[in-house]
Design an enzyme around this catalytic site. Structure first.
Site, PDB file in Angstrom:
ATOM      1  N   ASN A   1      -2.112   0.200   6.805  1.00 56.93           N
ATOM      2  CA  ASN A   1      -1.551  -1.037   7.346  1.00 56.93           C
ATOM      3  C   ASN A   1      -0.682  -1.795   6.336  1.00 56.93           C
ATOM      4  O   ASN A   1      -0.529  -3.003   6.412  1.00 56.93           O
ATOM      5  CB  ASN A   1      -2.647  -1.906   7.954  1.00 56.93           C
TER       6      ASN A   1
ATOM      7  N   ARG B   1       2.595  -6.348   9.196  1.00 56.01           N
ATOM      8  CA  ARG B   1       1.865  -5.242   9.826  1.00 56.01           C
ATOM      9  C   ARG B   1       2.433  -4.897  11.204  1.00 56.01           C
ATOM     10  O   ARG B   1       2.461  -3.729  11.580  1.00 56.01           O
ATOM     11  CB  ARG B   1       0.375  -5.572   9.878  1.00 56.01           C
TER      12      ARG B   1
ATOM     13  N   GLU C   1      -9.594 -10.656  -7.678  1.00 55.87           N
ATOM     14  CA  GLU C   1      -8.658  -9.544  -7.482  1.00 55.87           C
ATOM     15  C   GLU C   1      -7.482  -9.633  -8.452  1.00 55.87           C
ATOM     16  O   GLU C   1      -7.001  -8.610  -8.949  1.00 55.87           O
ATOM     17  CB  GLU C   1      -8.198  -9.519  -6.021  1.00 55.87           C
TER      18      GLU C   1
ATOM     19  N   THR D   1      -5.285  -7.115  10.808  1.00 50.89           N
ATOM     20  CA  THR D   1      -5.606  -5.826  10.172  1.00 50.89           C
ATOM     21  C   THR D   1      -5.096  -4.652  11.005  1.00 50.89           C
ATOM     22  O   THR D   1      -4.491  -3.717  10.482  1.00 50.89           O
ATOM     23  CB  THR D   1      -7.130  -5.697   9.997  1.00 50.89           C
TER      24      THR D   1
ATOM     25  N   TYR E   1     -12.507  -1.940  -3.657  1.00 55.94           N
ATOM     26  CA  TYR E   1     -12.998  -2.017  -2.278  1.00 55.94           C
ATOM     27  C   TYR E   1     -14.529  -1.881  -2.210  1.00 55.94           C
ATOM     28  O   TYR E   1     -15.066  -1.556  -1.149  1.00 55.94           O
ATOM     29  CB  TYR E   1     -12.326  -0.945  -1.420  1.00 55.94           C
TER      30      TYR E   1
ATOM     31  N   LYS F   1       0.820  -1.213   0.000  1.00 52.05           N
ATOM     32  CA  LYS F   1       0.000   0.000   0.000  1.00 52.05           C
ATOM     33  C   LYS F   1       0.861   1.274   0.000  1.00 52.05           C
ATOM     34  O   LYS F   1       2.068   1.229   0.305  1.00 52.05           O
ATOM     35  CB  LYS F   1      -0.914  -0.024   1.231  1.00 52.05           C
TER      36      LYS F   1
ATOM     37  N   HIS G   1      -2.289  -5.322   1.518  1.00 49.09           N
ATOM     38  CA  HIS G   1      -3.585  -5.987   1.322  1.00 49.09           C
ATOM     39  C   HIS G   1      -3.307  -7.404   0.874  1.00 49.09           C
ATOM     40  O   HIS G   1      -2.344  -7.638   0.137  1.00 49.09           O
ATOM     41  CB  HIS G   1      -4.404  -5.281   0.226  1.00 49.09           C
TER      42      HIS G   1
ATOM     43  N   PHE H   1     -15.291   3.625   7.215  1.00 49.46           N
ATOM     44  CA  PHE H   1     -13.916   3.944   6.845  1.00 49.46           C
ATOM     45  C   PHE H   1     -13.687   3.971   5.336  1.00 49.46           C
ATOM     46  O   PHE H   1     -12.573   4.199   4.873  1.00 49.46           O
ATOM     47  CB  PHE H   1     -12.939   2.946   7.498  1.00 49.46           C
TER      48      PHE H   1
ATOM     49  N   ARG I   1      -1.906 -14.253   4.400  1.00 45.95           N
ATOM     50  CA  ARG I   1      -2.612 -13.613   5.523  1.00 45.95           C
ATOM     51  C   ARG I   1      -1.797 -13.751   6.817  1.00 45.95           C
ATOM     52  O   ARG I   1      -1.772 -12.835   7.639  1.00 45.95           O
ATOM     53  CB  ARG I   1      -3.998 -14.233   5.701  1.00 45.95           C
TER      54      ARG I   1
HETATM   55  P1  RTP Z   1      -7.125  -6.267   3.479  1.00 43.50           P
HETATM   56  O1  RTP Z   1      -8.481  -6.594   2.915  1.00 43.50           O
HETATM   57  O2  RTP Z   1      -6.679  -4.859   3.198  1.00 43.50           O
HETATM   58  O3  RTP Z   1      -6.073  -7.267   3.149  1.00 43.50           O
HETATM   59  O4  RTP Z   1      -7.205  -6.284   5.054  1.00 43.50           O
HETATM   60  P2  RTP Z   1      -8.202  -7.020   5.990  1.00 43.50           P
HETATM   61  O5  RTP Z   1      -8.946  -8.105   5.278  1.00 43.50           O
HETATM   62  O6  RTP Z   1      -7.378  -7.381   7.170  1.00 43.50           O
HETATM   63  O7  RTP Z   1      -9.196  -5.843   6.353  1.00 43.50           O
HETATM   64  P3  RTP Z   1     -10.662  -5.527   5.815  1.00 43.50           P
HETATM   65  O8  RTP Z   1     -11.621  -5.694   6.938  1.00 43.50           O
HETATM   66  O9  RTP Z   1     -10.924  -6.237   4.534  1.00 43.50           O
HETATM   67  O10 RTP Z   1     -10.522  -3.964   5.532  1.00 43.50           O
HETATM   68  C1  RTP Z   1      -9.908  -3.501   4.360  1.00 43.50           C
HETATM   69  C2  RTP Z   1      -8.989  -2.365   4.701  1.00 43.50           C
HETATM   70  O11 RTP Z   1      -9.761  -1.263   5.177  1.00 43.50           O
HETATM   71  C3  RTP Z   1      -9.019  -0.533   6.141  1.00 43.50           C
HETATM   72  N1  RTP Z   1      -9.747  -0.489   7.392  1.00 43.50           N
HETATM   73  N2  RTP Z   1      -9.838   0.592   8.127  1.00 43.50           N
HETATM   74  N3  RTP Z   1     -10.450   2.434  10.173  1.00 43.50           N
HETATM   75  C4  RTP Z   1     -10.900   1.189  10.257  1.00 43.50           C
HETATM   76  O12 RTP Z   1     -11.579   0.806  11.190  1.00 43.50           O
HETATM   77  C5  RTP Z   1     -10.567   0.265   9.192  1.00 43.50           C
HETATM   78  N4  RTP Z   1     -10.938  -1.013   9.127  1.00 43.50           N
HETATM   79  C6  RTP Z   1     -10.415  -1.474   7.983  1.00 43.50           C
HETATM   80  C7  RTP Z   1      -7.687  -1.232   6.308  1.00 43.50           C
HETATM   81  O13 RTP Z   1      -6.750  -0.608   5.445  1.00 43.50           O
HETATM   82  C8  RTP Z   1      -7.998  -2.651   5.829  1.00 43.50           C
HETATM   83  O14 RTP Z   1      -6.834  -3.306   5.409  1.00 43.50           O
HETATM   84 MG    MG Z   2     -10.067  -7.800   3.471  1.00 46.11          MG
END
Ligand code: RTP
Ligand code: MG
Length: 140
Positions: free
Chosen positions: A114, A104, A128, A93, A51, A11, A117, A59, A87
């Site tokens: 973070n 991370r 994707e 996350t 997204y 990112k 992705h 967010f 992962r």
């Molecule tokens: P990713 O999809 O990015 O690999 O990460 P992830 O599954 O761990 O997280 P996900 O729930 O899919 O959320 C996608 C991205 O959104 C941002 N985020 N911000 N401010 C917040 O509460 C929040 N929660 C999620 C993060 O950049 C996350 O990687």
């Molecule tokens: Mg995700």
């Protein structure tokens, strides 16, 4: 375990801090092989589309702004159990909850910025990969 492909983004927060090499080293050390890789500056339309599943989350706006602020590196990673392994290497996350040694834990700035992705399932990995790469860009 089966040979799998997954999709990864380094990112903007990590690319800006010159961490591309250190992050790819973590993938390679875990047995994940980059089989496609390019640096791009995502458009707003790309980030909103990519997204889209999060479009109603609070967010979403901030996430899109962060993803288009500066370039990213998109990759296809191949390896045994690549989706889950990626992962694991990424970590939780929220970096505050990420295990020692994960990307991370070492590099993320916040839950939003973070650093990486990674696809979360075989179906999303396939979608994707297709979103960012043509078949002739993938060298398995
Ligand atoms: P990713 O999809 O990015 O690999 O990460 P992830 O599954 O761990 O997280 P996900 O729930 O899919 O959320 C996608 C991205 O959104 C941002 N985020 N911000 N401010 C917040 O509460 C929040 N929660 C999620 C993060 O950049 C996350 O990687
Ligand atoms: Mg995700």
């Amino acid at each position: 375990m089966a040979l799998e492909r997954t999709f990864s983004i380094i990112k903007p927060d990590a690319v800006r801090r010159n961490l591309i090499g250190k992050i790819i080293a973590k993938f390679e050390e875990a047995g994940l092989r980059p089989i496609a890789l390019k640096k791009i500056h995502m458009t707003r339309a790309q980030a909103e589309g990519f997204y889209g599943v999060h479009k109603d989350r609070p967010f979403f706006g901030e996430l899109v702004e962060q993803m288009i602020a500066s370039p990213v590196v998109v990759q296809v990673l191949e390896g045994e159990g690549a989706i889950l392994k990626n992962r694991e290497v990424m970590g939780a996350t929220n970096p505050a909850n990420a295990a020692d040694g994960t990307i991370r834990k070492e590099f993320a700035l916040s839950i939003g910025e973070n650093s990486v992705h990674g696809s979360d399932a075989p179906e999303t990995a396939a979608e994707e990969i297709k979103f960012f790469f043509n078949d002739d860009e993938i060298v398995g």
